[in-house]
Scaffold this motif. Structure first.
Motif, PDB file in Angstrom:
ATOM      1  N   GLY A 150      -1.414  -2.548  -1.676  1.00  0.00           N
ATOM      2  CA  GLY A 150      -2.131  -1.290  -1.481  1.00  0.00           C
ATOM      3  C   GLY A 150      -1.737  -0.591  -0.196  1.00  0.00           C
ATOM      4  O   GLY A 150      -1.605   0.642  -0.154  1.00  0.00           O
ATOM      5  N   LEU A 151      -1.548  -1.359   0.860  1.00  0.00           N
ATOM      6  CA  LEU A 151      -1.152  -0.781   2.147  1.00  0.00           C
ATOM      7  C   LEU A 151       0.205  -0.105   2.047  1.00  0.00           C
ATOM      8  O   LEU A 151       0.368   1.047   2.458  1.00  0.00           O
ATOM      9  CB  LEU A 151      -1.115  -1.882   3.213  1.00  0.00           C
ATOM     10  CG  LEU A 151      -0.716  -1.435   4.612  1.00  0.00           C
ATOM     11  CD1 LEU A 151      -1.812  -0.573   5.233  1.00  0.00           C
ATOM     12  CD2 LEU A 151      -0.452  -2.653   5.485  1.00  0.00           C
ATOM     13  N   TYR A 152       1.176  -0.781   1.471  1.00  0.00           N
ATOM     14  CA  TYR A 152       2.516  -0.201   1.358  1.00  0.00           C
ATOM     15  C   TYR A 152       2.550   0.976   0.389  1.00  0.00           C
ATOM     16  O   TYR A 152       3.261   1.946   0.605  1.00  0.00           O
ATOM     17  CB  TYR A 152       3.542  -1.265   0.961  1.00  0.00           C
ATOM     18  CG  TYR A 152       3.833  -2.208   2.107  1.00  0.00           C
ATOM     19  CD1 TYR A 152       4.349  -1.735   3.308  1.00  0.00           C
ATOM     20  CD2 TYR A 152       3.566  -3.562   1.999  1.00  0.00           C
ATOM     21  CE1 TYR A 152       4.602  -2.590   4.352  1.00  0.00           C
ATOM     22  CE2 TYR A 152       3.814  -4.424   3.048  1.00  0.00           C
ATOM     23  CZ  TYR A 152       4.338  -3.921   4.233  1.00  0.00           C
ATOM     24  OH  TYR A 152       4.579  -4.768   5.273  1.00  0.00           O
ATOM     25  N   LYS A 153       1.759   0.902  -0.685  1.00  0.00           N
ATOM     26  CA  LYS A 153       1.698   2.030  -1.612  1.00  0.00           C
ATOM     27  C   LYS A 153       1.074   3.236  -0.928  1.00  0.00           C
ATOM     28  O   LYS A 153       1.551   4.367  -1.071  1.00  0.00           O
ATOM     29  CB  LYS A 153       0.906   1.652  -2.857  1.00  0.00           C
ATOM     30  CG  LYS A 153       0.839   2.786  -3.864  1.00  0.00           C
ATOM     31  CD  LYS A 153       0.268   2.313  -5.162  1.00  0.00           C
ATOM     32  CE  LYS A 153       0.086   3.421  -6.140  1.00  0.00           C
ATOM     33  NZ  LYS A 153       1.300   3.957  -6.676  1.00  0.00           N
ATOM     34  N   GLY A 154       0.019   3.029  -0.168  1.00  0.00           N
ATOM     35  CA  GLY A 154      -0.614   4.120   0.567  1.00  0.00           C
ATOM     36  C   GLY A 154       0.315   4.731   1.596  1.00  0.00           C
ATOM     37  O   GLY A 154       0.349   5.959   1.760  1.00  0.00           O
ATOM     38  N   ARG A 155       1.065   3.901   2.284  1.00  0.00           N
ATOM     39  CA  ARG A 155       2.022   4.420   3.266  1.00  0.00           C
ATOM     40  C   ARG A 155       3.098   5.259   2.594  1.00  0.00           C
ATOM     41  O   ARG A 155       3.475   6.309   3.111  1.00  0.00           O
ATOM     42  CB  ARG A 155       2.680   3.273   4.036  1.00  0.00           C
ATOM     43  CG  ARG A 155       1.788   2.662   5.069  1.00  0.00           C
ATOM     44  CD  ARG A 155       2.534   1.605   5.835  1.00  0.00           C
ATOM     45  NE  ARG A 155       1.669   0.964   6.814  1.00  0.00           N
ATOM     46  CZ  ARG A 155       2.018  -0.074   7.547  1.00  0.00           C
ATOM     47  NH1 ARG A 155       3.225  -0.605   7.408  1.00  0.00           N
ATOM     48  NH2 ARG A 155       1.179  -0.592   8.412  1.00  0.00           N
ATOM     49  N   SER A 156       3.600   4.801   1.441  1.00  0.00           N
ATOM     50  CA  SER A 156       4.659   5.560   0.767  1.00  0.00           C
ATOM     51  C   SER A 156       4.109   6.893   0.242  1.00  0.00           C
ATOM     52  O   SER A 156       4.786   7.914   0.301  1.00  0.00           O
ATOM     53  CB  SER A 156       5.299   4.756  -0.355  1.00  0.00           C
ATOM     54  OG  SER A 156       4.462   4.678  -1.477  1.00  0.00           O
ATOM     55  N   GLN A 157       2.870   6.901  -0.262  1.00  0.00           N
ATOM     56  CA  GLN A 157       2.272   8.148  -0.722  1.00  0.00           C
ATOM     57  C   GLN A 157       2.049   9.115   0.439  1.00  0.00           C
ATOM     58  O   GLN A 157       2.241  10.317   0.300  1.00  0.00           O
ATOM     59  CB  GLN A 157       0.951   7.867  -1.442  1.00  0.00           C
ATOM     60  CG  GLN A 157       1.130   7.266  -2.806  1.00  0.00           C
ATOM     61  CD  GLN A 157      -0.192   6.963  -3.480  1.00  0.00           C
ATOM     62  OE1 GLN A 157      -1.255   7.021  -2.852  1.00  0.00           O
ATOM     63  NE2 GLN A 157      -0.138   6.624  -4.764  1.00  0.00           N
ATOM     64  N   GLN A 158       1.664   8.580   1.585  1.00  0.00           N
ATOM     65  CA  GLN A 158       1.449   9.422   2.756  1.00  0.00           C
ATOM     66  C   GLN A 158       2.778  10.033   3.217  1.00  0.00           C
ATOM     67  O   GLN A 158       2.824  11.208   3.575  1.00  0.00           O
ATOM     68  CB  GLN A 158       0.815   8.626   3.884  1.00  0.00           C
ATOM     69  CG  GLN A 158       0.441   9.465   5.086  1.00  0.00           C
ATOM     70  CD  GLN A 158      -0.237   8.648   6.155  1.00  0.00           C
ATOM     71  OE1 GLN A 158      -0.267   7.418   6.111  1.00  0.00           O
ATOM     72  NE2 GLN A 158      -0.801   9.320   7.139  1.00  0.00           N
ATOM     73  N   GLN A 159       3.838   9.259   3.189  1.00  0.00           N
ATOM     74  CA  GLN A 159       5.153   9.775   3.574  1.00  0.00           C
ATOM     75  C   GLN A 159       5.607  10.867   2.608  1.00  0.00           C
ATOM     76  O   GLN A 159       6.187  11.868   3.015  1.00  0.00           O
ATOM     77  CB  GLN A 159       6.185   8.659   3.627  1.00  0.00           C
ATOM     78  CG  GLN A 159       6.038   7.766   4.839  1.00  0.00           C
ATOM     79  CD  GLN A 159       7.042   6.616   4.822  1.00  0.00           C
ATOM     80  OE1 GLN A 159       7.725   6.390   3.826  1.00  0.00           O
ATOM     81  NE2 GLN A 159       7.141   5.900   5.928  1.00  0.00           N
ATOM     82  N   LYS A 160       5.346  10.698   1.323  1.00  0.00           N
ATOM     83  CA  LYS A 160       5.710  11.712   0.334  1.00  0.00           C
ATOM     84  C   LYS A 160       4.949  13.012   0.578  1.00  0.00           C
ATOM     85  O   LYS A 160       5.492  14.101   0.438  1.00  0.00           O
ATOM     86  CB  LYS A 160       5.446  11.211  -1.084  1.00  0.00           C
ATOM     87  CG  LYS A 160       6.444  10.183  -1.556  1.00  0.00           C
ATOM     88  CD  LYS A 160       6.131   9.713  -2.966  1.00  0.00           C
ATOM     89  CE  LYS A 160       7.092   8.641  -3.388  1.00  0.00           C
ATOM     90  NZ  LYS A 160       6.763   8.115  -4.724  1.00  0.00           N
ATOM     91  N   ARG A 161       3.661  12.908   0.933  1.00  0.00           N
ATOM     92  CA  ARG A 161       2.856  14.094   1.213  1.00  0.00           C
ATOM     93  C   ARG A 161       3.362  14.823   2.445  1.00  0.00           C
ATOM     94  O   ARG A 161       3.326  16.038   2.505  1.00  0.00           O
ATOM     95  CB  ARG A 161       1.392  13.704   1.403  1.00  0.00           C
ATOM     96  CG  ARG A 161       0.664  13.559   0.101  1.00  0.00           C
ATOM     97  CD  ARG A 161      -0.840  13.444   0.338  1.00  0.00           C
ATOM     98  NE  ARG A 161      -1.301  12.296  -0.435  1.00  0.00           N
ATOM     99  CZ  ARG A 161      -2.013  11.295   0.032  1.00  0.00           C
ATOM    100  NH1 ARG A 161      -2.381  11.272   1.290  1.00  0.00           N
ATOM    101  NH2 ARG A 161      -2.386  10.318  -0.744  1.00  0.00           N
ATOM    102  N   GLU A 162       3.774  14.064   3.459  1.00  0.00           N
ATOM    103  CA  GLU A 162       4.264  14.675   4.695  1.00  0.00           C
ATOM    104  C   GLU A 162       5.588  15.397   4.492  1.00  0.00           C
ATOM    105  O   GLU A 162       5.895  16.344   5.201  1.00  0.00           O
ATOM    106  CB  GLU A 162       4.392  13.618   5.788  1.00  0.00           C
ATOM    107  CG  GLU A 162       3.055  13.120   6.291  1.00  0.00           C
ATOM    108  CD  GLU A 162       3.180  11.975   7.282  1.00  0.00           C
ATOM    109  OE1 GLU A 162       4.311  11.544   7.568  1.00  0.00           O
ATOM    110  OE2 GLU A 162       2.143  11.536   7.798  1.00  0.00           O
ATOM    111  N   GLU A 163       6.384  14.939   3.544  1.00  0.00           N
ATOM    112  CA  GLU A 163       7.690  15.571   3.270  1.00  0.00           C
ATOM    113  C   GLU A 163       7.467  16.790   2.487  1.00  0.00           C
ATOM    114  O   GLU A 163       7.530  17.834   2.485  1.00  0.00           O
ATOM    115  CB  GLU A 163       8.604  14.645   2.483  1.00  0.00           C
ATOM    116  CG  GLU A 163       9.032  13.438   3.262  1.00  0.00           C
ATOM    117  CD  GLU A 163       9.830  12.450   2.395  1.00  0.00           C
ATOM    118  OE1 GLU A 163       9.954  12.679   1.184  1.00  0.00           O
ATOM    119  OE2 GLU A 163      10.311  11.466   2.949  1.00  0.00           O
TER     120      GLU A 163
END
Length: 100
Positions: free
Chosen positions: A87-100
């Motif tokens: 969950g932590l890594y999935k949340g981090r990847s989703q956050q990075q996608k939103r920032e891009e």
């Protein structure tokens, strides 16, 4: 969802998992809780009756039920850690996608 509701939900889940692990020990009377270790020991004794283990456990639970409880709790804790990491890594990847 705010942080306090999320924390409460996590504790409810922890209590539910512990209840599921302990309930069979309370409600299932006169049942034989046996694991793979006991079955393997029986098979080894059938094949080679004079076999002596190389070492003994430093902690021996009072009964098979307690041993099963400890094993189930260890499995639940491990599954929780793995689930948290995913969950932590999935949340981090989703956050990075939103920032891009």
């Amino acid at each position: 969802m705010n942080q306090s509701k999320k924390g409460l939900s996590n504790w409810v889940l922890v209590v539910a998992v512990l209840a599921l692990a302990i309930a069979p020990l309370i409600f299932v009377r006169d049942a034989e809780f046996a694991g793979a270790d006991g079955k393997a020991e029986e098979a080894i004794n059938e094949i080679q009756p004079g076999y002596k283990p190389w070492f003994k456990s430093f902690f021996e639970p009072a009964s098979g039920e307690i041993e099963s409880l400890l094993f189930a709790s260890q499995a639940a804790l491990g599954a929780g850690v793995v689930g948290y990491a995913i969950g932590l890594y999935k949340g981090r990847s989703q956050q990075q996608k939103r920032e891009e």
